[in-house]
Design a protein around this motif. Structure first.
Motif, PDB file in Angstrom:
ATOM      1  N   ILE A   1     -61.674 -44.763 -43.924  1.00  0.00           N
ATOM      2  CA  ILE A   1     -61.222 -46.378 -44.072  1.00  0.00           C
ATOM      3  C   ILE A   1     -60.069 -46.482 -43.595  1.00  0.00           C
ATOM      4  CG2 ILE A   1     -60.770 -48.052 -46.050  1.00  0.00           C
ATOM      5  CD1 ILE A   1     -62.316 -46.098 -47.841  1.00  0.00           C
ATOM      6  N   ILE A   2     -59.989 -47.577 -42.516  1.00  0.00           N
ATOM      7  CA  ILE A   2     -58.444 -47.950 -42.025  1.00  0.00           C
ATOM      8  C   ILE A   2     -58.280 -49.421 -42.507  1.00  0.00           C
ATOM      9  CG2 ILE A   2     -57.823 -48.748 -39.801  1.00  0.00           C
ATOM     10  CD1 ILE A   2     -59.593 -46.819 -38.359  1.00  0.00           C
ATOM     11  N   VAL A   3     -56.995 -49.473 -43.176  1.00  0.00           N
ATOM     12  CA  VAL A   3     -56.511 -50.726 -43.622  1.00  0.00           C
ATOM     13  C   VAL A   3     -55.430 -51.079 -42.577  1.00  0.00           C
ATOM     14  CG1 VAL A   3     -55.009 -51.681 -45.197  1.00  0.00           C
ATOM     15  CG2 VAL A   3     -56.790 -50.093 -45.735  1.00  0.00           C
ATOM     16  N   ILE A   4     -55.394 -52.429 -42.111  1.00  0.00           N
ATOM     17  CA  ILE A   4     -54.599 -53.088 -41.055  1.00  0.00           C
ATOM     18  C   ILE A   4     -53.369 -53.930 -41.923  1.00  0.00           C
ATOM     19  CG2 ILE A   4     -54.179 -54.247 -38.858  1.00  0.00           C
ATOM     20  CD1 ILE A   4     -57.869 -52.948 -39.856  1.00  0.00           C
ATOM     21  N   ASP A   5     -52.145 -53.468 -41.633  1.00  0.00           N
ATOM     22  CA  ASP A   5     -51.322 -54.084 -42.374  1.00  0.00           C
ATOM     23  C   ASP A   5     -50.644 -55.143 -41.417  1.00  0.00           C
ATOM     24  OD1 ASP A   5     -48.828 -55.057 -43.358  1.00  0.00           O
ATOM     25  OD2 ASP A   5     -47.641 -53.309 -43.344  1.00  0.00           O
ATOM     26  N   ASP A   6     -51.149 -56.447 -41.493  1.00  0.00           N
ATOM     27  CA  ASP A   6     -50.941 -57.336 -40.561  1.00  0.00           C
ATOM     28  C   ASP A   6     -49.448 -58.073 -40.742  1.00  0.00           C
ATOM     29  OD1 ASP A   6     -51.433 -59.202 -38.383  1.00  0.00           O
ATOM     30  OD2 ASP A   6     -52.313 -60.616 -39.647  1.00  0.00           O
ATOM     31  N   GLY A   7     -48.559 -57.336 -40.753  1.00  0.00           N
ATOM     32  CA  GLY A   7     -47.106 -58.040 -40.767  1.00  0.00           C
ATOM     33  C   GLY A   7     -46.708 -58.404 -42.265  1.00  0.00           C
ATOM     34  N   SER A   8     -47.232 -57.224 -43.216  1.00  0.00           N
ATOM     35  CA  SER A   8     -46.795 -57.847 -44.496  1.00  0.00           C
ATOM     36  C   SER A   8     -45.303 -57.693 -44.782  1.00  0.00           C
ATOM     37  CB  SER A   8     -47.559 -56.815 -45.605  1.00  0.00           C
ATOM     38  OG  SER A   8     -49.082 -57.101 -45.428  1.00  0.00           O
ATOM     39  N   ASP A   9     -44.706 -58.358 -45.888  1.00  0.00           N
ATOM     40  CA  ASP A   9     -43.268 -58.190 -45.916  1.00  0.00           C
ATOM     41  C   ASP A   9     -43.020 -56.970 -46.799  1.00  0.00           C
ATOM     42  OD1 ASP A   9     -43.494 -58.819 -48.907  1.00  0.00           O
ATOM     43  OD2 ASP A   9     -43.573 -60.789 -48.485  1.00  0.00           O
ATOM     44  N   GLU A  10     -41.781 -56.606 -46.565  1.00  0.00           N
ATOM     45  CA  GLU A  10     -41.308 -55.445 -47.338  1.00  0.00           C
ATOM     46  C   GLU A  10     -41.495 -55.200 -48.818  1.00  0.00           C
ATOM     47  OE1 GLU A  10     -39.726 -52.661 -45.914  1.00  0.00           O
ATOM     48  OE2 GLU A  10     -40.483 -53.665 -44.101  1.00  0.00           O
ATOM     49  N   THR A  11     -41.760 -56.368 -49.552  1.00  0.00           N
ATOM     50  CA  THR A  11     -42.165 -56.147 -50.940  1.00  0.00           C
ATOM     51  C   THR A  11     -43.333 -55.448 -51.112  1.00  0.00           C
ATOM     52  OG1 THR A  11     -43.117 -58.316 -51.016  1.00  0.00           O
ATOM     53  CG2 THR A  11     -40.409 -58.051 -51.695  1.00  0.00           C
ATOM     54  N   HIS A  12     -44.181 -55.530 -50.196  1.00  0.00           N
ATOM     55  CA  HIS A  12     -45.683 -54.865 -50.378  1.00  0.00           C
ATOM     56  C   HIS A  12     -45.700 -53.660 -49.552  1.00  0.00           C
ATOM     57  CE1 HIS A  12     -46.633 -59.310 -50.866  1.00  0.00           C
ATOM     58  NE2 HIS A  12     -47.362 -59.073 -51.599  1.00  0.00           N
ATOM     59  N   ARG A  13     -44.506 -52.941 -49.267  1.00  0.00           N
ATOM     60  CA  ARG A  13     -44.677 -51.521 -48.845  1.00  0.00           C
ATOM     61  C   ARG A  13     -45.515 -50.553 -49.828  1.00  0.00           C
ATOM     62  NH1 ARG A  13     -39.549 -48.955 -46.122  1.00  0.00           N
ATOM     63  NH2 ARG A  13     -39.971 -50.716 -44.454  1.00  0.00           N
ATOM     64  N   PRO A  14     -44.957 -50.679 -51.124  1.00  0.00           N
ATOM     65  CA  PRO A  14     -45.550 -49.904 -52.080  1.00  0.00           C
ATOM     66  C   PRO A  14     -46.940 -49.714 -52.260  1.00  0.00           C
ATOM     67  CG  PRO A  14     -43.662 -50.775 -53.125  1.00  0.00           C
ATOM     68  CD  PRO A  14     -43.915 -51.501 -51.719  1.00  0.00           C
ATOM     69  N   VAL A  15     -47.656 -50.879 -51.729  1.00  0.00           N
ATOM     70  CA  VAL A  15     -48.991 -51.063 -51.720  1.00  0.00           C
ATOM     71  C   VAL A  15     -49.858 -50.179 -50.775  1.00  0.00           C
ATOM     72  CG1 VAL A  15     -50.907 -52.670 -51.410  1.00  0.00           C
ATOM     73  CG2 VAL A  15     -49.116 -53.480 -52.995  1.00  0.00           C
ATOM     74  N   PHE A  16     -48.995 -50.454 -49.504  1.00  0.00           N
ATOM     75  CA  PHE A  16     -49.457 -49.506 -48.485  1.00  0.00           C
ATOM     76  C   PHE A  16     -49.337 -47.980 -48.557  1.00  0.00           C
ATOM     77  CE2 PHE A  16     -49.261 -53.690 -46.574  1.00  0.00           C
ATOM     78  CZ  PHE A  16     -50.560 -53.973 -46.166  1.00  0.00           C
ATOM     79  N   GLN A  17     -48.061 -47.703 -49.183  1.00  0.00           N
ATOM     80  CA  GLN A  17     -47.809 -46.265 -49.675  1.00  0.00           C
ATOM     81  C   GLN A  17     -49.025 -45.721 -50.446  1.00  0.00           C
ATOM     82  OE1 GLN A  17     -44.032 -46.563 -51.251  1.00  0.00           O
ATOM     83  NE2 GLN A  17     -42.810 -46.413 -49.237  1.00  0.00           N
ATOM     84  N   GLU A  18     -49.489 -46.483 -51.427  1.00  0.00           N
ATOM     85  CA  GLU A  18     -50.596 -46.310 -52.346  1.00  0.00           C
ATOM     86  C   GLU A  18     -51.940 -46.061 -51.366  1.00  0.00           C
ATOM     87  OE1 GLU A  18     -51.974 -44.697 -55.810  1.00  0.00           O
ATOM     88  OE2 GLU A  18     -49.949 -45.174 -55.317  1.00  0.00           O
ATOM     89  N   VAL A  19     -52.068 -46.983 -50.397  1.00  0.00           N
ATOM     90  CA  VAL A  19     -52.978 -46.764 -49.447  1.00  0.00           C
ATOM     91  C   VAL A  19     -53.356 -45.474 -48.776  1.00  0.00           C
ATOM     92  CG1 VAL A  19     -54.154 -47.803 -47.218  1.00  0.00           C
ATOM     93  CG2 VAL A  19     -53.454 -49.233 -49.121  1.00  0.00           C
ATOM     94  N   LEU A  20     -52.128 -45.040 -48.337  1.00  0.00           N
ATOM     95  CA  LEU A  20     -52.056 -43.686 -47.893  1.00  0.00           C
ATOM     96  C   LEU A  20     -52.457 -42.478 -48.774  1.00  0.00           C
ATOM     97  CD1 LEU A  20     -48.672 -43.946 -45.521  1.00  0.00           C
ATOM     98  CD2 LEU A  20     -51.013 -43.908 -44.748  1.00  0.00           C
ATOM     99  N   ARG A  21     -52.031 -42.667 -50.028  1.00  0.00           N
ATOM    100  CA  ARG A  21     -52.127 -41.746 -51.027  1.00  0.00           C
ATOM    101  C   ARG A  21     -53.625 -41.759 -51.241  1.00  0.00           C
ATOM    102  NH1 ARG A  21     -46.528 -42.656 -52.746  1.00  0.00           N
ATOM    103  NH2 ARG A  21     -47.290 -44.590 -53.919  1.00  0.00           N
ATOM    104  N   CYS A  22     -54.398 -42.863 -50.853  1.00  0.00           N
ATOM    105  CA  CYS A  22     -55.872 -42.802 -51.307  1.00  0.00           C
ATOM    106  C   CYS A  22     -56.352 -42.301 -50.266  1.00  0.00           C
ATOM    107  CB  CYS A  22     -56.367 -44.244 -51.299  1.00  0.00           C
ATOM    108  SG  CYS A  22     -55.807 -45.180 -52.828  1.00  0.00           S
ATOM    109  N   GLY A  23     -55.776 -41.646 -49.144  1.00  0.00           N
ATOM    110  CA  GLY A  23     -56.505 -40.978 -48.243  1.00  0.00           C
ATOM    111  C   GLY A  23     -56.988 -41.715 -47.035  1.00  0.00           C
ATOM    112  N   CYS A  24     -56.258 -43.014 -46.786  1.00  0.00           N
ATOM    113  CA  CYS A  24     -57.006 -43.903 -45.843  1.00  0.00           C
ATOM    114  C   CYS A  24     -55.922 -44.065 -44.791  1.00  0.00           C
ATOM    115  CB  CYS A  24     -57.140 -45.373 -46.591  1.00  0.00           C
ATOM    116  SG  CYS A  24     -58.109 -45.530 -47.878  1.00  0.00           S
ATOM    117  N   ILE A  25     -56.149 -44.606 -43.668  1.00  0.00           N
ATOM    118  CA  ILE A  25     -55.341 -44.759 -42.514  1.00  0.00           C
ATOM    119  C   ILE A  25     -54.694 -46.163 -42.449  1.00  0.00           C
ATOM    120  CG2 ILE A  25     -55.430 -44.818 -39.966  1.00  0.00           C
ATOM    121  CD1 ILE A  25     -57.712 -42.827 -40.069  1.00  0.00           C
TER     122      ILE A  25
END
Length: 360
Positions: free
Chosen positions: A32-56
């Motif tokens: 699973i690849i999630v593409i962060d399309d320029g999200s703001d800094e307040t959403h960084r925790p979401v993408f950190q959790e994406v990585l913890r889910c084992g995704c790219i």
């Protein structure tokens, strides 16, 4: 071995994305690849959790649009897993349920040479009227442009076969028009296989980043450019016709005929150049395209003259010309797309752009 790789573009996503990823992992999706399309800094925790889910996670430094995000996802997948894989594209806003994504994946495994489309029921009561109306119009126009029926042209849940991988990598468009362009170029090249999915709109689809006017213009971009180039050609045709009528030193009948021929040739050249460099943005050599366009131009001119003359027997000539030229407008578009300016398959040439990749 060919595998299904899930691509999910995300711009300022919420916890809905995390819940989706956890369920997909539980269903057995490993890539699973999630593409962060320029999200703001307040959403960084979401993408950190994406990585913890084992995704790219593939990251854009700024928002570049859904099309750009999907192409980044395809490039990232090729770099990580090699060429020749199948893909499932899904949205991050909760519109696509895990069981529907699984159904698309199964259909793609059963039909590896088809473009699988998660198809919603727009007759449902929970569908916003603008979504229902917009999709029906787009489906109608799509059929006129391609001759292929597609009940849900705007679905983001798709199963992309390996044979369309290179098209997906080089397709024109950076935002919502990208998905429509893929459909346009895939139509006729591969079969479409619809898979019924649930129609989900959270809070009346308020989470969508689709702008009704701006993004609709992008979605219809090729057709609108074709219309604009046709109108430009018509303007050149009529302007030069009247100019040549005044300047050519011939008797009236011969002068009218010669003025009409010269004006039509000039307008044809204008149309060809606009179609090549603007409407279809062709990368092929000019010679073969010019010959093919010349054949189409002559055939269209003969068809227009003959049919207008025929229909004028029982219709006003102006009405007859309007009907004939409207039909030929769409016919010409289809022939130009599929024959004159048909895209050639291009080999993948490596990672491009400014995206950054993180993984597990």
């Amino acid at each position: 071995m060919t595998q299904n790789i899930i691509l999910i573009p995300a711009f300022n996503p919420d916890e809905t994305l995390i819940a989706l990823l956890r369920e997909l992992r539980a269903l057995g999706f490993l890539c699973i690849i999630v593409i962060d399309d320029g999200s703001d800094e307040t959403h960084r925790p979401v993408f950190q959790e994406v990585l913890r889910c084992g995704c790219i996670v593939a990251k854009h430094d700024k928002n570049r649009g859904k099309g750009a995000a999907l192409k980044t996802g395809f490039r990232t997948a090729v770099e990580r897993f090699g060429e020749g894989n199948c893909y499932i594209t899904a949205d991050a806003d909760g519109q696509h349920l895990p069981e529907d994504i699984l159904a698309v994946g199964r259909a793609l495994a059963e039909h590896p040479d088809a473009l699988v489309l998660g198809t919603r029921d727009f007759g449902s009561d929970n569908v916003p009227w603008k979504s229902r109306f917009g999709n029906r119009i787009t489906s109608f126009v799509f059929r006129l442009m391609t001759g292929v029926a597609c009940a849900d042209t705007q679905t983001g849940l798709r199963g992309v076969p390996a044979c369309l991988e290179r098209l997906a990598l080089i397709e024109e468009g950076e935002r919502y028009e990208y998905e429509m362009n893929v459909l346009l170029d895939a139509a006729g090249a591969v079969p479409f296989y619809p898979v019924p999915i649930q129609t989900v709109y959270r809070d009346g689809n308020r989470g969508s980043h689709f702008h009704p006017v701006r993004d609709s213009a992008r979605v219809y971009g090729r057709l609108l450019r074709h219309l604009a180039s046709s109108l430009a050609g018509a303007a050149v045709d009529y302007s030069l016709f009247f100019l040549f009528m005044r300047l050519l030193p011939f008797p009236r009948i011969q002068g009218v005929f010669l003025a009409a021929v010269l004006a039509r040739i000039a307008s044809g050249m204008v149309n060809y150049l606009l179609a090549r460099y603007w409407t279809f943005r062709s990368r092929r050599t000019m010679g073969r395209e010019a010959v093919r366009y010349g054949c189409l131009f002559i055939a269209q001119m003969c068809a227009s003259s003959g049919l207008v003359s025929l229909f004028s027997l029982f219709l006003w000539p102006v009405v007859a010309k309007l009907i004939v030229d409207s039909v030929l407008f769409f016919v010409s578009f289809v022939i130009q797309k599929n024959w004159v300016f048909r895209k050639e398959e291009l080999r993948w040439s490596g990672m491009q752009g400014t995206e950054k990749i993180a993984g597990h």
